[in-house]
Design an enzyme around this catalytic site. Sequence first.
Site, PDB file in Angstrom:
ATOM      1  N   MET A   1       1.130  -2.010  12.498  1.00 32.38           N
ATOM      2  CA  MET A   1       0.578  -2.957  13.469  1.00 32.38           C
ATOM      3  C   MET A   1       0.564  -2.444  14.914  1.00 32.38           C
ATOM      4  O   MET A   1       0.399  -3.236  15.842  1.00 32.38           O
ATOM      5  CB  MET A   1       1.356  -4.279  13.398  1.00 32.38           C
ATOM      6  CG  MET A   1       1.263  -4.952  12.038  1.00 32.38           C
ATOM      7  SD  MET A   1      -0.441  -5.238  11.501  1.00 32.38           S
ATOM      8  CE  MET A   1      -0.848  -6.642  12.531  1.00 32.38           C
TER       9      MET A   1
ATOM     10  N   ASN B   1       0.838  -1.212   0.000  1.00 30.32           N
ATOM     11  CA  ASN B   1       0.000   0.000   0.000  1.00 30.32           C
ATOM     12  C   ASN B   1       0.867   1.254   0.000  1.00 30.32           C
ATOM     13  O   ASN B   1       0.537   2.246  -0.661  1.00 30.32           O
ATOM     14  CB  ASN B   1      -0.970  -0.019   1.185  1.00 30.32           C
ATOM     15  CG  ASN B   1      -2.137  -0.950   0.934  1.00 30.32           C
ATOM     16  OD1 ASN B   1      -2.929  -0.726   0.011  1.00 30.32           O
ATOM     17  ND2 ASN B   1      -2.230  -2.019   1.708  1.00 30.32           N
TER      18      ASN B   1
ATOM     19  N   HIS C   1      -8.100  -1.246   6.003  1.00 29.19           N
ATOM     20  CA  HIS C   1      -8.401  -2.486   6.724  1.00 29.19           C
ATOM     21  C   HIS C   1      -8.983  -3.503   5.744  1.00 29.19           C
ATOM     22  O   HIS C   1      -9.846  -3.148   4.934  1.00 29.19           O
ATOM     23  CB  HIS C   1      -9.385  -2.190   7.864  1.00 29.19           C
ATOM     24  CG  HIS C   1      -9.674  -3.373   8.709  1.00 29.19           C
ATOM     25  ND1 HIS C   1      -8.778  -3.847   9.645  1.00 29.19           N
ATOM     26  CD2 HIS C   1     -10.730  -4.210   8.744  1.00 29.19           C
ATOM     27  CE1 HIS C   1      -9.285  -4.930  10.216  1.00 29.19           C
ATOM     28  NE2 HIS C   1     -10.473  -5.169   9.693  1.00 29.19           N
TER      29      HIS C   1
HETATM   30  C1  GRF Z   1      -3.135  -4.866   4.313  1.00 32.68           C
HETATM   31  O1  GRF Z   1      -3.891  -6.013   4.118  1.00 32.68           O
HETATM   32  C2  GRF Z   1      -3.917  -3.848   5.091  1.00 32.68           C
HETATM   33  O2  GRF Z   1      -5.281  -3.880   4.827  1.00 32.68           O
HETATM   34  C3  GRF Z   1      -3.663  -4.272   6.531  1.00 32.68           C
HETATM   35  O3  GRF Z   1      -2.321  -4.707   6.520  1.00 32.68           O
HETATM   36  C4  GRF Z   1      -1.947  -5.129   5.219  1.00 32.68           C
HETATM   37  C5  GRF Z   1      -0.739  -4.338   4.825  1.00 32.68           C
HETATM   38  O4  GRF Z   1      -0.196  -4.760   3.581  1.00 32.68           O
HETATM   39  N1  GRF Z   1      -3.950  -3.202   7.439  1.00 32.68           N
HETATM   40  P1  GRF Z   1       0.993  -3.974   2.915  1.00 32.68           P
HETATM   41  O5  GRF Z   1       2.118  -3.901   3.926  1.00 32.68           O
HETATM   42  O6  GRF Z   1       0.502  -2.617   2.527  1.00 32.68           O
HETATM   43  O7  GRF Z   1       1.388  -4.787   1.716  1.00 32.68           O
END
Ligand code: GRF
Length: 194
Positions: A95, A22, A114
């Site tokens: 996290m 992301n 999320h």
């Molecule tokens: C994603 O699934 C997001 O929805 C959740 O944690 C994951 C993060 O993925 N909160 P990335 O590190 O962006 O690949």
Amino acid sequence: MAKLIGNKKINCAVFISGRGTNLKSLIKYSKEKKSPIKIILIISNNKNAKGLKQSKIFNIDKGIFNFKNKIKDEKKILNLLKRKKIKLVCLAGFMKILSKNFIKIFSYPILNIHPSLLPKYKGLDVHKRVIINRERYTGCTVHIVSNKLDSGKIILQKKIKIYKKDNPISLEKRLLKHENKIYPMAVKKVCSNL
Ligand code: GRF
């Protein structure tokens, strides 16, 4: 609240803990000419987060805080955000839960993504739980971070079908592509109201 004046881009910080897909899609979006944001800081609680590679690739400052002393680390991060004139924070797989105090003091929007159709399936292990519960649909949500976990105002959602052959891994993989798509769209929406 911050005002987007003329062509001036909004300084944005992205908080991560791991993979960073992301983050990557937000950086890509920020490089578009018409994008309202400039990502100038990446925060991680995990020094080994894969996503931190993006800091080197795109020459974006990074800050690593392990949150062993949450109060102290949040204070340091708030100072950093202030110094860098950050007016938007995007949590992208971060996290750690930010304290009420942090959310109150940083008076600009904090967004989170999320992997569920909130308000359903807050918290962890979403893909496993939706499959156990034999849901037919799942999705992802970008929302404003509030004092309650995964509960702030919803900005954007994408709903997808769950197939019989799906398992938590296949579902995560398929949904992630949609997450990567809607996060920049949600940022655009939020910035247009700043
Ligand atoms: C994603 O699934 C997001 O929805 C959740 O944690 C994951 C993060 O993925 N909160 P990335 O590190 O962006 O690949």
